[in-house]
Design an enzyme around this catalytic site. Structure first.
Site, short mmCIF file in Angstrom:
data_model
loop_
_atom_site.label_atom_id
_atom_site.label_comp_id
_atom_site.label_asym_id
_atom_site.label_seq_id
_atom_site.Cartn_x
_atom_site.Cartn_y
_atom_site.Cartn_z
N CYS A 95 5.52 53.90 12.02
CA CYS A 95 6.67 54.36 13.02
C CYS A 95 6.88 52.98 13.93
O CYS A 95 6.39 52.25 13.90
CB CYS A 95 6.53 55.61 13.74
N ARG B 183 8.65 49.80 9.05
CA ARG B 183 7.41 50.57 9.69
C ARG B 183 7.45 52.06 9.02
O ARG B 183 6.78 52.90 9.72
CB ARG B 183 7.27 50.77 11.33
N TRP C 250 7.67 57.53 10.06
CA TRP C 250 7.08 57.73 8.90
C TRP C 250 6.22 58.97 8.99
O TRP C 250 5.17 58.95 9.98
CB TRP C 250 6.17 56.38 8.46
N ASN D 12 4.13 56.00 18.66
CA ASN D 12 3.50 55.72 17.36
C ASN D 12 1.90 55.83 17.17
O ASN D 12 1.34 56.01 18.25
CB ASN D 12 3.50 54.16 17.54
N GLY D 13 1.68 56.51 16.03
CA GLY D 13 0.24 56.80 15.81
C GLY D 13 -0.22 58.24 15.76
O GLY D 13 0.81 59.00 15.12
N GLU E 28 -2.97 43.54 -8.84
CA GLU E 28 -1.87 43.56 -7.98
C GLU E 28 -0.59 43.17 -8.97
O GLU E 28 0.47 43.91 -8.31
CB GLU E 28 -2.04 41.88 -7.25
N LYS F 79 2.37 46.07 -7.64
CA LYS F 79 3.85 45.68 -7.27
C LYS F 79 4.84 46.44 -7.99
O LYS F 79 5.47 47.04 -7.56
CB LYS F 79 3.78 44.34 -7.69
N GLU G 225 4.69 50.37 -6.90
CA GLU G 225 5.15 50.41 -5.45
C GLU G 225 6.77 50.24 -5.43
O GLU G 225 7.63 51.12 -4.64
CB GLU G 225 4.60 49.69 -4.54
N HIS H 295 -13.87 51.26 -23.23
CA HIS H 295 -14.82 52.19 -22.69
C HIS H 295 -13.88 53.53 -22.02
O HIS H 295 -14.54 54.09 -21.31
CB HIS H 295 -15.51 51.73 -21.42
N LYS I 88 5.76 49.27 5.88
CA LYS I 88 5.13 47.77 5.83
C LYS I 88 4.01 47.82 6.30
O LYS I 88 2.96 47.06 6.08
CB LYS I 88 6.21 46.92 6.46
#
Ligand code: F6R
Length: 600
Positions: free
Chosen positions: A2, A27, A75, A99-100, A473, A477, A480, A496, A595
């Site tokens: 947020c 955020r 968020w 926030n939080g 990575e 990418k 997402e 395997h 982010k």
């Protein structure tokens, strides 16, 4: 998660708050709201969706005659995404944003009958709880102090109370800063945004209660003075220039920011390394810690330290490390990696190892972040602000930082000869120009390959040794920003289990640098091809003879061990970007992400 904004005294409260909220969208962006206020009135407007929705909704509402505003972009953590759960929570007496996370909100909700039992959001519970305290105590300052004593969690609150026409800021764990000039005050959860408004700033400390009333600002938690410091960050990261997305702009910025970072390291930061860092690196073991992309940078760092130094090294996911027992008899240095310096899992892991008196170092892009305040030593990356949610330039700068560190430590400990040190430093110096050409040459190829990925349902990435974290990575990418199902595997693991996934509807990207494992990587590609899986081989080897059905991309520049992660990651960033562009997803703000992940 947020984002929070607050403004007291401005001629364009609404426009500026909405402008700042747009910058804070990284955020979280599932709902948003603002409250305008003056001593007799509070007016709140909320909407579901991005800030543009809030902007439309508040368009015809005049901010004349109001003295301040608070705003929030959300968020969702507790409570579904809807208008009610959007912040601010307000009535005619009180408005607040948070926030939080308030961890004990259920306990508080069950304890006080004044708090409705059917609400789901921890911030809404906090709102009712504070309303209750404001009725109970004559003095709002007492209500605020009791509120703070009761709530538990990591949070930043911005609150306006009509009764005493006062504005309060509370902080524990989540970042919040206050800037000011004369009678005007700006508050924001991202301090870098405030540099466009004022050049004096105060970063709240955990436990702080700041009260602003009648242009007067003071601390209620202790009598110390609020010491504003200079805040002069002079970039405008929000200008996309000629690029359609921040992500593409940031991919293209990599040669420049890597050059800046390398120059800073060799001219300033790592000069006289031994004197500055000998004590820090006087350990038997190094543990590299991060989340997501930063964890992948840490894994690459593990290969670097393993090659260039004689230290025992491992990498850990921050969210796992914090629940493990530490072997604190061993002399260990924990290297944390975080673009934002605020990721809650990483911050908690840092606090956890500090509790056991372990040595800590943070590699970060955010010098004013919480992790910088916690760690023993900070190594900055100079990627400048990264706005796109998918990390690109911050990642390669983290890798560059780890490359330099491992070389310096290797040289200092004499596990790396001066000759090899100089050879590798030279390669790093030549990297920016090499990458500039790579981005130009590879972009049309990335567009072509992206179209091929449209033909399949899943995309896998394979790599061995240092190419393994590059594969992870690449996969992160792709998934997402495009939502394509994707996984990364070490090449040797295919047989395997994962090879069972292969059929004609899958694409596998084999990352095959020209090293001693090249032949083995090619065998992986053949095994996949034999099972009708589609293949892209990324390699610098000019002639790839094996197999017939594979798509071979053999014009990557010649790589060395140290620059392999850069030379192979950037093409993967470009492929993901152009694939997502074809899919029409929201590349800079993919669904469900944010982010800076400041919840656990
Ligand atoms: C993916 C991405 C995330 C972050 C992770 C850690 O593109 O950006 O996986 O790397 O959330 O973030 P920081 O580096 O800010 O700690």
């Amino acid at each position: 998660m947020c984002g929070i904004v607050g403004i007291i005294k401005s001629n364009s409260l609404k426009t500026e708050a909405i402008d700042i909220l747009k910058k804070l969208e990284y955020r979280g962006y599932d709902s948003a709201g603002i409250s305008l206020f003056e001593k007799n009135r509070i007016k709140t407007i909320k909407s579901v969706g991005k800030i543009s929705e809030l902007e439309k909704k508040s368009k015809n509402f005049s901010d004349k005659n109001f003295t301040g505003i608070i705003g929030h972009t959300r968020w969702a953590t507790h409570g579904v995404v809807n208008r009610n759960n959007a912040h601010p929570f307000s009535d005619e007496n009180l408005t607040l944003v948070c926030n939080g996370i308030i961890e004990n909100y259920l306990k508080i909700q069950n304890r006080y009958v004044d708090i409705p039992s059917n609400i789901q959001s921890d911030t809404e519970v906090s709102f009712y709880f504070l309303s209750y305290l404001l009725n109970k105590y004559k003095n709002p300052d007492h209500a605020i102090k009791t509120f703070l004593k009761t709530i538990k969690g990591n949070y930043a609150f911005v609150i306006f109370i009509k009764k005493n026409d006062s504005f309060y800021l509370l902080k524990n764990g989540s970042p919040i800063s206050l800037s000011h000039k004369a009678k005007s005050f700006y508050i924001c959860s991202d301090s870098s945004i405030l540099s466009s408004y004022h050049n004096k700033i105060y970063h709240l400390k955990d436990g702080d209660i700041i009260k602003i009333n009648n242009n007067f600002v003071k601390k209620l938690n202790n009598n110390s003075k609020i010491s504003f410091e200079d805040n002069s960050v002079s970039q405008n990261p929000y200008d996309k220039g000629k690029f359609q997305h921040y992500m593409l702009k940031e991919i293209h910025e990599q040669p420049k920011v890597l050059k800046d970072t390398q120059e800073k390291y060799i001219s300033e930061f790592f000069v006289d390394f031994e004197t500055k860092f000998k004590n820090l690196f006087n350990v038997n073991k190094i543990v590299l810690v991060g989340c997501g992309t930063a964890y992948h940078a840490g894994m690459i760092g593990e290969y670097y330290f393993n090659k260039f130094t004689n230290l025992d090294v491992s990498s850990e996911l921050a969210s796992e490390l914090r629940y493990k027992n530490l072997n604190y008899n061993q002399k260990t240095l924990y290297i944390f990696i975080s673009q934002s310096g605020e990721t809650m899992d990483t911050l908690m892991a840092l606090k956890y190892v500090k509790k056991y008196n372990q040595k800590t170092l943070i590699i970060t892009n955010s010098l004013q972040s919480s992790m910088v305040r916690e760690a023993d030593v900070t190594i900055p990356t100079y990627a400048l602000k990264e706005v796109g949610v998918a990390s690109t330039k911050a990642f390669t700068c983290q890798v560059l930082s780890l490359a330099n560190l491992s070389l310096e430590v290797g040289k200092m400990n004499k596990s790396l000869s001066n000759l090899d040190y100089n050879k590798n430093m030279k390669i790093l110096g030549l990297l920016p120009a090499k990458l500039k050409k790579l981005i130009k040459d590879f972009s049309p190829i990335a567009k072509y390959l992206a179209k091929k990925i449209t033909l399949v349902n899943s995309c896998y990435f394979l790599g061995r040794n240092i190419a393994y974290p590059i594969a992870l990575e690449g996969s992160l990418k792709l998934k997402e920003i495009s939502y394509m199902h994707s996984e990364g595997f070490p090449g040797g693991e295919m047989k395997h289990g994962p090879i069972a996934l292969i059929d004609k509807n899958t694409m596998t990207v084999c990352i095959a640098p020209n090293n001693e494992l090249y032949e083995k990587s090619l065998s992986n590609a053949q095994e996949i091809s034999a099972r009708n899986g589609k293949i892209i081989i990324l390699s610098s080897v000019k002639r790839i003879n094996k197999g017939s059905t594979e798509m071979k991309v053999s014009n990557l520049p010649k790589e060395n061990f140290i620059d392999t992660p850069f030379i192979y990651s950037i093409p993967l960033q470009l492929i993901s970007y152009y694939f997502a562009l074809n899919e029409g997803t929201d590349i800079d703000q993919p669904r469900n992400l944010a982010k800076s992940v400041t919840v656990e």
